[in-house]
Scaffold this motif. Structure first.
Motif, PDB file in Angstrom:
ATOM      1  N   PRO A 140      37.002   2.836  12.983  1.00 42.11           N
ATOM      2  CA  PRO A 140      36.639   3.455  14.263  1.00 42.11           C
ATOM      3  C   PRO A 140      35.206   3.143  14.654  1.00 42.11           C
ATOM      4  O   PRO A 140      34.376   2.781  13.817  1.00 42.11           O
ATOM      5  N   SER A 141      34.916   3.322  15.941  1.00 43.59           N
ATOM      6  CA  SER A 141      33.601   2.940  16.457  1.00 43.59           C
ATOM      7  C   SER A 141      32.470   3.703  15.790  1.00 43.59           C
ATOM      8  O   SER A 141      31.379   3.152  15.577  1.00 43.59           O
ATOM      9  N   PHE A 142      32.700   4.960  15.431  1.00 42.58           N
ATOM     10  CA  PHE A 142      31.596   5.730  14.833  1.00 42.58           C
ATOM     11  C   PHE A 142      31.236   5.208  13.440  1.00 42.58           C
ATOM     12  O   PHE A 142      30.138   5.476  12.949  1.00 42.58           O
ATOM     13  N   ILE A 185      26.986   5.190  12.963  1.00 39.78           N
ATOM     14  CA  ILE A 185      26.769   6.619  13.211  1.00 39.78           C
ATOM     15  C   ILE A 185      27.183   7.405  11.972  1.00 39.78           C
ATOM     16  O   ILE A 185      26.439   8.250  11.479  1.00 39.78           O
ATOM     17  N   VAL A 186      28.375   7.124  11.481  1.00 38.49           N
ATOM     18  CA  VAL A 186      28.779   7.631  10.168  1.00 38.49           C
ATOM     19  C   VAL A 186      28.224   6.656   9.142  1.00 38.49           C
ATOM     20  O   VAL A 186      28.573   5.473   9.135  1.00 38.49           O
ATOM     21  N   SER A 224      36.668  15.154  -0.257  1.00 38.65           N
ATOM     22  CA  SER A 224      35.868  14.006   0.165  1.00 38.65           C
ATOM     23  C   SER A 224      35.026  14.400   1.378  1.00 38.65           C
ATOM     24  O   SER A 224      35.250  15.453   1.991  1.00 38.65           O
ATOM     25  N   ALA A 225      34.087  13.562   1.736  1.00 40.05           N
ATOM     26  CA  ALA A 225      33.258  13.851   2.911  1.00 40.05           C
ATOM     27  C   ALA A 225      32.786  12.556   3.554  1.00 40.05           C
ATOM     28  O   ALA A 225      32.638  11.529   2.886  1.00 40.05           O
ATOM     29  N   THR A 226      32.571  12.606   4.864  1.00 43.93           N
ATOM     30  CA  THR A 226      31.838  11.566   5.573  1.00 43.93           C
ATOM     31  C   THR A 226      30.593  12.207   6.166  1.00 43.93           C
ATOM     32  O   THR A 226      30.595  13.393   6.514  1.00 43.93           O
ATOM     33  N   TYR A 227      29.529  11.421   6.280  1.00 42.04           N
ATOM     34  CA  TYR A 227      28.247  11.937   6.766  1.00 42.04           C
ATOM     35  C   TYR A 227      27.774  11.137   7.969  1.00 42.04           C
ATOM     36  O   TYR A 227      27.658   9.914   7.889  1.00 42.04           O
ATOM     37  N   HIS A 228      27.528  11.833   9.065  1.00 41.59           N
ATOM     38  CA  HIS A 228      27.015  11.135  10.243  1.00 41.59           C
ATOM     39  C   HIS A 228      25.559  11.501  10.490  1.00 41.59           C
ATOM     40  O   HIS A 228      25.082  12.578  10.095  1.00 41.59           O
ATOM     41  N   THR A 229      24.855  10.590  11.105  1.00 48.10           N
ATOM     42  CA  THR A 229      23.456  10.839  11.456  1.00 48.10           C
ATOM     43  C   THR A 229      23.395  11.783  12.646  1.00 48.10           C
ATOM     44  O   THR A 229      24.381  12.014  13.345  1.00 48.10           O
ATOM     45  N   PHE A 230      22.225  12.337  12.883  1.00 51.95           N
ATOM     46  CA  PHE A 230      22.047  13.276  13.982  1.00 51.95           C
ATOM     47  C   PHE A 230      21.968  12.542  15.311  1.00 51.95           C
ATOM     48  O   PHE A 230      21.304  11.507  15.418  1.00 51.95           O
ATOM     49  N   MET A 231      22.617  13.092  16.305  1.00 50.14           N
ATOM     50  CA  MET A 231      22.390  12.586  17.651  1.00 50.14           C
ATOM     51  C   MET A 231      21.022  13.114  18.093  1.00 50.14           C
ATOM     52  O   MET A 231      20.785  14.324  18.059  1.00 50.14           O
TER      53      MET A 231
END
Length: 417
Positions: free
Chosen positions: A39-41, A46-47, A294-301
């Motif tokens: 996916p794009s994120f 971003i992720v 499990s986890a995914t981590y995204h940066t802050f907008m």
């Protein structure tokens, strides 16, 4: 020295590389090769990280059962800063995951002092956004979920205050309700497996929420009756806190196994098959058999004026109900990566990676990768000035919010289901 993170801070600086190094978070690229589509994120950076996402990628690829779960603390109106995790949840549901959304009203009441009425009102707004984005699955309020609260109590038996002090920096002045809300968050993450049986579960979160993931994985491990591991040519099922009846049940389940004090050795078996059967025995014996989440981590907008987009700083965020007038004012006044003068901008080009307007497009407003690349190219080449970029971004954002609100109206009936 390890980096400390406060999951409840509205503004803090997180050194992502140091966080990865200190706590064993892996770059997301190590797990995306198994996905049928990226996916794009994830493509756009971003992720950025994950814990044990490979098992989720495998489930997506093979069509095996898995869950996607996250929570939202209803301490203010939802805004574009919350949109990424919502989109991650919806995407995973579309890939076959069973969706779970917890409205963390107990946390908001304990940590932010929100009234129960406020929690309900804000919670409804979060759910309205999720349904408008296409979410399907289970939703609940922490305060209204009896099974969740029972699980939180059980989880709390595996948590002590020295751990809370080490992980969160709690002190003798920390309210007991705050500590209880942490146990409830652990239960949130494990609840899908309580609801539908042990299965891989991914929790999409911001990078600052990793303390909750670490604690939950530790608690899930402690709640297991058995440890299954390969040893000296056999699979050894070793008791952690299993009753004798459970150990005997494991022995009976595998003809040819050898039972010792505290463990059962099984020759000629696959680790995966043993693990699956042992989980079933744990549940039969009153245990949980949890799979570590499990986890995914995204940066802050980033906020429109720099820093983190925060509900407590109105000028930093764009709400889903922003008026056209206020939206235009916020976008046109936002911090950019432009140069000091028009002449410098044309000569040197802009710095899109420092620009809140470009990053608004990166996160949400330019879904087409080609279009985003062209915005970036024009900025760097000095072909597009900041004023023009802001006007175009305002138009995109205006249309996006208009469409989202229309979908909210269409799905409003789902909020109270």
């Amino acid at each position: 020295m390890q980096q400390g993170i406060n999951p409840w801070a509205s503004s803090q600086t997180v050194d992502v590389e140091k966080l990865f190094s200190d706590f064993g978070i892996e770059p997301i690229g190590t797990a995306t090769s198994g996905l049928p589509e990226v996916p794009s994120f994830m493509r756009r950076g971003i992720v950025v990280g994950h814990r044990d996402y490979g098992r989720i990628a495998d489930a997506i690829r093979t069509g095996s059962p898995f869950n996607v779960m996250t929570g939202f603390m209803p301490s203010g109106h939802p805004h574009l800063g919350h949109l990424m995790v919502m989109k991650e949840v919806v995407w995973h549901v579309q890939q076959g995951g069973r969706g779970y959304i917890g409205v963390a009203d107990r946390e908001a009441h304990a940590v932010r002092g929100m009234s129960w009425t406020q929690c309900k009102e804000y919670g409804r707004e979060y759910l309205a956004c999720l349904y408008a984005l296409g979410y399907e699955g289970t939703t609940y309020y922490q305060s209204e979920n009896t099974r969740l609260k029972d699980l939180a109590f059980e989880a709390a038996t595996k948590i002590n205050f020295s751990e809370l002090q080490a992980i969160y920096g709690f002190t003798q002045d920390t309210a007991l309700a705050h500590a209880m809300s942490v146990a409830t968050q652990v239960a949130d993450i494990l609840f899908p497996q309580l609801d539908c049986g042990p299965s891989p579960t991914v929790v999409p979160v911001g990078i600052d929420q990793d303390p909750h993931i670490r604690l939950t994985r530790d608690v899930a491990y402690k709640l297991r009756m058995f440890l299954v591991e390969r040893r000296d040519g056999c699979i050894s099922v070793r008791s952690k806190n299993a009753p004798e009846a459970a150990i005997e049940a494991v022995h009976r389940a595998f003809p040819g196994s050898k039972k010792y004090e505290g463990h059962v050795d099984i020759p000629g078996a696959s680790c995966e098959a043993v693990e699956e059967r042992v989980r079933a025995i744990e549940i039969e014996q009153g245990g949980f058999g949890f799979v570590l989440p499990s986890a995914t981590y995204h940066t802050f907008m980033p906020g429109l004026q720099g820093g983190k987009m925060s509900s407590s700083v109105p000028e930093s965020f764009i709400s889903f109900w922003e008026t056209e007038k206020d939206l235009k004012k916020k976008v046109m006044a936002s911090l950019t990566g432009g140069r000091m003068t028009l002449e410098e901008q044309k000569k040197l080009g802009g710095e899109p990676e420092k620009c809140s307007v470009y990053l608004l497009n990166l996160f949400h407003m330019a879904p087409d990768d080609g279009e985003l690349a062209e915005i970036c190219r024009k900025c760097r080449a000095g072909e597009m000035m900041c004023g023009t970029c802001k006007k175009e971004t305002f138009e995109r954002t205006k249309e996006y919010l208009k469409d989202l609100r229309e979908k909210m109206d269409e799905t409003a009936h789902l909020v109270d289901v």
